[in-house]
Design an enzyme around this catalytic site. Structure first.
Site, PDB file in Angstrom:
ATOM      1  N   ASP A  28      34.063 101.589  20.952  1.00 40.78           N
ATOM      2  CA  ASP A  28      33.636 100.204  20.806  1.00 40.78           C
ATOM      3  C   ASP A  28      32.819 100.136  19.530  1.00 40.78           C
ATOM      4  O   ASP A  28      31.667 100.580  19.490  1.00 40.78           O
ATOM      5  CB  ASP A  28      32.798  99.783  22.013  1.00 40.78           C
ATOM      6  N   TYR A  70      36.109  84.911  10.451  1.00 37.49           N
ATOM      7  CA  TYR A  70      37.024  85.954   9.985  1.00 37.49           C
ATOM      8  C   TYR A  70      36.992  86.060   8.464  1.00 37.49           C
ATOM      9  O   TYR A  70      36.861  87.152   7.906  1.00 37.49           O
ATOM     10  CB  TYR A  70      38.436  85.633  10.469  1.00 37.49           C
ATOM     11  N   LYS A 118      35.644  89.309   6.292  1.00 38.06           N
ATOM     12  CA  LYS A 118      36.532  90.039   5.392  1.00 38.06           C
ATOM     13  C   LYS A 118      36.035  89.980   3.944  1.00 38.06           C
ATOM     14  O   LYS A 118      36.202  90.939   3.176  1.00 38.06           O
ATOM     15  CB  LYS A 118      37.949  89.483   5.502  1.00 38.06           C
ATOM     16  N   ILE A 150      50.714  89.104   8.356  1.00 38.47           N
ATOM     17  CA  ILE A 150      51.562  90.232   8.713  1.00 38.47           C
ATOM     18  C   ILE A 150      52.030  90.070  10.156  1.00 38.47           C
ATOM     19  O   ILE A 150      51.282  89.595  11.012  1.00 38.47           O
ATOM     20  CB  ILE A 150      50.793  91.573   8.562  1.00 38.47           C
ATOM     21  N   THR A 166      52.169  91.078  13.433  1.00 38.84           N
ATOM     22  CA  THR A 166      51.461  91.981  14.343  1.00 38.84           C
ATOM     23  C   THR A 166      51.206  91.243  15.651  1.00 38.84           C
ATOM     24  O   THR A 166      51.337  90.014  15.728  1.00 38.84           O
ATOM     25  CB  THR A 166      50.100  92.409  13.764  1.00 38.84           C
ATOM     26  N   PRO A 167      50.813  91.963  16.703  1.00 33.38           N
ATOM     27  CA  PRO A 167      50.434  91.279  17.944  1.00 33.38           C
ATOM     28  C   PRO A 167      49.301  90.264  17.732  1.00 33.38           C
ATOM     29  O   PRO A 167      49.256  89.233  18.414  1.00 33.38           O
ATOM     30  CB  PRO A 167      49.990  92.432  18.846  1.00 33.38           C
TER      31      PRO A 167
END
Length: 241
Positions: A55, A147, A151, A179, A181-182
């Site tokens: 974590d 986010y 970043k 991208i 991705t999940p």
């Protein structure tokens, strides 16, 4: 525990990009150690030599991770920080909890991981760190304030680290565009979401994880020995710098 193969730790190794990075680096001859989210089951098909839960928002958990890593390798030649979360929510609805949750994983987690890895990185004759950031660090994005901020923070973190840790340890970033991705698949059915992500791109598509992992592998390699404090941006021409 001593090996001629370069040893690399990848965090976020159960994510779409992280899983691809593990496979790509293993195929290129690295001994890869995978760090997955605490409580997740390790992928039995993974080519990683070991997998550990962590974590990254918890300092003790990160300390325990590196105690475990130290039992399978005497050094780290590379560190890939790919653990991250995305909350797609308007700023007015974000709230302080959402803000802190995102920064705690994406930015504070990177700090904890790098700090924990340093003793093992210091034992390598040519160590390299790659942090996974995003094109939103430059452009920002609707419903992605926390986010984007986290970043962007990684860019400054990496550039300052490159100065602090060089020349012994190189530090670079990779800033992908959208991208497959999940993480992104969770939002793909939202009306207009895919169009909003690709409308200003040259390539007009989402990228694939392998198009990111190849950039990461390059920055870890001796071929990139003169790269530090730099960013590679596999983003389909969405942001040009």
């Amino acid at each position: 525990m001593v090996s001629d193969q370069p040893a690399v730790l990848v965090t976020g190794a159960s994510g779409g990009i992280g899983r691809c990075v593990v496979a790509d680096l293993a195929r290129r001859g690295h001994r890869v150690i995978a760090a997955i989210a605490a409580g997740e089951a390790a992928d039995e098909a993974s080519p990683a030599v070991a997998s550990f839960g962590v974590d990254v928002t918890d300092t003790r958990s990160v300390t325990d991770l590196f105690a475990s890593v130290g039992e399978v390798t005497d050094r780290l030649d590379g560190l890939v920080v790919a653990a991250g979360v995305l909350e797609d929510v308007p700023f007015r609805e974000l709230g302080e909890d959402g803000w802190r949750r995102t920064l705690s994983v994406n930015l504070d987690g990177a700090y904890r991981t790098v700090a924990g890895a340093l003793p093992l990185l210091d034992r390598s004759p040519s160590a390299a760190i790659v942090l996974l950031t995003s094109q939103l660090a430059y452009s920002g994005g609707p419903n992605a304030v926390a986010y984007s901020a986290s970043k962007a923070g990684l860019l400054g973190f990496a550039r300052a680290l490159a100065r602090d840790l060089g020349p012994a340890i190189r530090v670079n970033t990779v800033a992908p565009g959208p991208i497959n991705t999940p993480m992104t698949a969770a939002f793909a059915d939202v009306p207009g979401w895919v169009e909003q992500k690709t409308s200003r791109q040259v390539m007009r598509r989402f990228g694939e994880p392998g198009e990111v992992s190849s950039a990461i592998a390059y920055l870890l390699s001796e071929e990139a020995s003169f790269f530090t404090g730099q960013t590679l941006s596999p983003n389909g021409g969405g942001v040009m710098l």
